[in-house]
Scaffold this motif. Structure first.
Motif, short mmCIF file in Angstrom:
data_model
loop_
_atom_site.label_atom_id
_atom_site.label_comp_id
_atom_site.label_asym_id
_atom_site.label_seq_id
_atom_site.Cartn_x
_atom_site.Cartn_y
_atom_site.Cartn_z
N ASN A 271 29.07 24.27 61.07
CA ASN A 271 27.67 24.44 61.46
C ASN A 271 27.69 24.87 62.91
O ASN A 271 27.93 24.06 63.80
CB ASN A 271 26.91 23.13 61.27
CG ASN A 271 25.43 23.29 61.56
OD1 ASN A 271 24.96 24.39 61.86
ND2 ASN A 271 24.69 22.20 61.50
N GLY A 272 27.49 26.14 63.16
CA GLY A 272 27.73 26.68 64.48
C GLY A 272 29.23 26.63 64.73
O GLY A 272 30.03 26.53 63.78
N CYS A 273 29.64 26.70 65.96
CA CYS A 273 31.06 26.64 66.29
C CYS A 273 31.24 25.87 67.59
O CYS A 273 30.52 26.12 68.56
CB CYS A 273 31.62 28.05 66.45
SG CYS A 273 31.52 29.03 64.96
N GLY A 274 32.15 24.93 67.58
CA GLY A 274 32.42 24.16 68.78
C GLY A 274 31.32 23.16 69.11
O GLY A 274 31.28 22.62 70.21
N ALA B 204 37.41 26.62 65.22
CA ALA B 204 37.49 27.93 64.58
C ALA B 204 36.05 28.44 64.49
O ALA B 204 35.11 27.72 64.80
CB ALA B 204 38.09 27.80 63.18
N CYS B 205 35.88 29.67 64.07
CA CYS B 205 34.52 30.18 63.93
C CYS B 205 34.53 31.33 62.94
O CYS B 205 35.57 31.62 62.33
CB CYS B 205 33.98 30.59 65.29
SG CYS B 205 32.19 30.61 65.37
N LYS B 206 33.41 31.99 62.79
CA LYS B 206 33.34 33.08 61.83
C LYS B 206 34.41 34.11 62.11
O LYS B 206 34.64 34.50 63.25
CB LYS B 206 31.97 33.74 61.91
CG LYS B 206 30.87 32.87 61.38
CD LYS B 206 29.57 33.61 61.35
CE LYS B 206 28.48 32.69 60.83
NZ LYS B 206 27.19 33.37 60.76
N GLY B 207 35.03 34.59 61.05
CA GLY B 207 36.12 35.55 61.21
C GLY B 207 37.48 34.87 61.20
O GLY B 207 38.50 35.53 61.02
N ASP B 208 37.50 33.56 61.43
CA ASP B 208 38.76 32.82 61.35
C ASP B 208 38.99 32.28 59.94
O ASP B 208 40.07 31.77 59.63
CB ASP B 208 38.76 31.64 62.33
CG ASP B 208 38.83 32.11 63.77
OD1 ASP B 208 39.60 33.04 64.05
OD2 ASP B 208 38.11 31.56 64.62
N SER B 209 38.00 32.38 59.11
CA SER B 209 38.08 31.87 57.74
C SER B 209 39.36 32.29 57.03
O SER B 209 39.83 33.41 57.21
CB SER B 209 36.92 32.40 56.91
OG SER B 209 35.81 31.60 57.10
N GLY B 210 39.85 31.39 56.19
CA GLY B 210 41.04 31.69 55.42
C GLY B 210 42.32 31.40 56.17
O GLY B 210 43.38 31.25 55.58
N PRO C 181 32.24 19.08 63.53
CA PRO C 181 33.63 19.58 63.56
C PRO C 181 33.77 20.78 62.61
O PRO C 181 32.88 21.04 61.79
CB PRO C 181 34.46 18.40 63.05
CG PRO C 181 33.54 17.24 62.93
CD PRO C 181 32.13 17.76 62.91
N GLY C 182 34.87 21.48 62.71
CA GLY C 182 35.17 22.53 61.74
C GLY C 182 35.57 21.90 60.41
O GLY C 182 36.16 20.82 60.38
N VAL C 183 35.20 22.56 59.31
CA VAL C 183 35.56 22.03 57.98
C VAL C 183 36.61 22.95 57.36
O VAL C 183 36.46 24.18 57.39
CB VAL C 183 34.32 21.91 57.07
CG1 VAL C 183 34.70 21.20 55.77
CG2 VAL C 183 33.19 21.17 57.78
N TYR C 184 37.64 22.32 56.82
CA TYR C 184 38.79 23.03 56.27
C TYR C 184 39.03 22.61 54.83
O TYR C 184 38.79 21.45 54.48
CB TYR C 184 40.04 22.70 57.11
CG TYR C 184 39.92 23.11 58.56
CD1 TYR C 184 40.50 24.29 59.01
CD2 TYR C 184 39.23 22.32 59.48
CE1 TYR C 184 40.38 24.69 60.33
CE2 TYR C 184 39.09 22.71 60.81
CZ TYR C 184 39.67 23.89 61.22
OH TYR C 184 39.54 24.29 62.53
N1 ARG Z 1 32.92 30.69 57.24
C1 ARG Z 1 33.47 31.17 58.46
C2 ARG Z 1 34.18 32.49 58.19
O1 ARG Z 1 33.93 33.06 57.17
C3 ARG Z 1 34.34 30.15 59.13
C4 ARG Z 1 33.53 29.11 59.74
C5 ARG Z 1 34.32 28.06 60.41
N2 ARG Z 1 33.42 27.42 61.29
C6 ARG Z 1 33.71 26.47 62.13
N3 ARG Z 1 32.80 26.04 62.94
N4 ARG Z 1 34.93 25.96 62.17
O2 ARG Z 1 34.86 33.04 59.02
#
Ligand code: ARG
Length: 267
Positions: free
Chosen positions: A230-233, A207-213, A238-241
């Motif tokens: 920390n970064g993405c991919g 996942a990455c920014k904008g996928d939050s929630g 790993p992604g933190v949930y």
């Molecule tokens: N905080 C990010 C957001 O507001 C989500 C980050 C998730 N990052 C990741 N590498 N899985 O959208």
């Protein structure tokens, strides 16, 4: 350290910066477009100007589960269910404004602990072919390391840099043990018991920014809420949930507690 602290500011800043620079970070990474309305409990949180900024899951006709760091204030928020292409009206969408935001009392924006929030809607969503409720895990249940789960959202993917996210995307990622995720060459002790990690040791899917929630789904249940990274991919990170099973009791109390109180006649 700052890059570890993914807060709402990052999302908003990025949304504002999208048009002015080449995207340095991608969003759902390494995945593919989801089939239309295949993840019917997924909702988009939009600003009043219509800009998607976070995902969420419909857990009750009146309630959305999302990340606490997606809190931009109830007045600024619009919840859209039945969405697929996020900036195009397709006729399947339902819109609701929040009535109240319930942020978990333990939420800590510097550690990201308990990054979970419930949104009560002003009007209920109608369940239909495009909108359904998300099944939650039971309190305290875990998912084994290596178990493959699915994360979905309207974040950018790296190849579409600079474009506003449009079509829902999805990717599968395996659960990483907290011990491994907390190792000194990864998150170095910053993963609490209220978090779970998921990703490949080779990176590339995340996942990455904008996928939050948005939801991390294992065995059809929402075990995780996209929280930080920390970064993405990145292979090392790993992604933190947010570990939803740690909050099942809080979710039920928040949603049903008020109803139960209403029905006590002697009160
Ligand atoms: N905080 C990010 C957001 O507001 C989500 C980050 C998730 N990052 C990741 N590498 N899985 O959208």
């Amino acid at each position: 350290m700052t890059s570890l602290l993914m807060c709402l500011c990052c999302v908003l800043l990025e949304l504002m910066a999208v048009h002015s620079r080449v995207l340095m970070q991608s969003r759902i990474v390494g995945g593919h477009t989801a089939a239309p309305n295949s993840i019917r409990y997924l909702v988009s949180l939009k600003s009043t100007s219509g800009q998607h900024f976070c995902g969420g899951s419909l857990v009750h006709r009146y309630w959305v589960l999302t990340a606490a760091h997606c809190n931009i204030g109830a007045e600024q928020m619009m919840i859209v269910a039945g969405d697929y292409k996020v900036n195009i009206f397709e006729g399947t969408e339902q819109y609701a404004k929040p009535r109240i935001l319930v942020i978990h009392p333990l939420y800590n924006r510097s550690t990201n602990n308990a990054d979970i929030m419930l949104i009560k809607l002003r009007a209920p969503m109608v369940l239909n072919k495009y909108v359904s409720l998300a099944p939650l895990p039971r309190q305290g249940t875990g998912v084994a390391e290596g178990h493959v789960c699915r994360v979905s959202g309207w974040g950018y993917n790296s190849l579409e840099g600079g474009q506003v996210p449009v079509t829902l995307r999805t990717v599968t990622v395996p659960i990483v043990s907290t011990a491994r995720c907390n190792s000194s060459d990864s998150f170095n002790g910053n993963i609490t018991a209220n978090m779970i990690c998921a990703g490949y040791s080779t990176g590339g899917k995340d996942a990455c920014k904008g996928d939050s929630g948005g939801p991390l789904v294992c065995d059809r249940r929402i075990y995780g809420v996209v929280s930080w990274g920390n970064g993405c991919g990145d292979a090392k990170f790993p992604g933190v949930y947010t570990a939803v099973s740690r909050f099942r009791r809080w979710i039920d109390q928040t949603i049903y507690g008020s109803y139960l109180r209403c029905f006590k006649p002697w009160r």
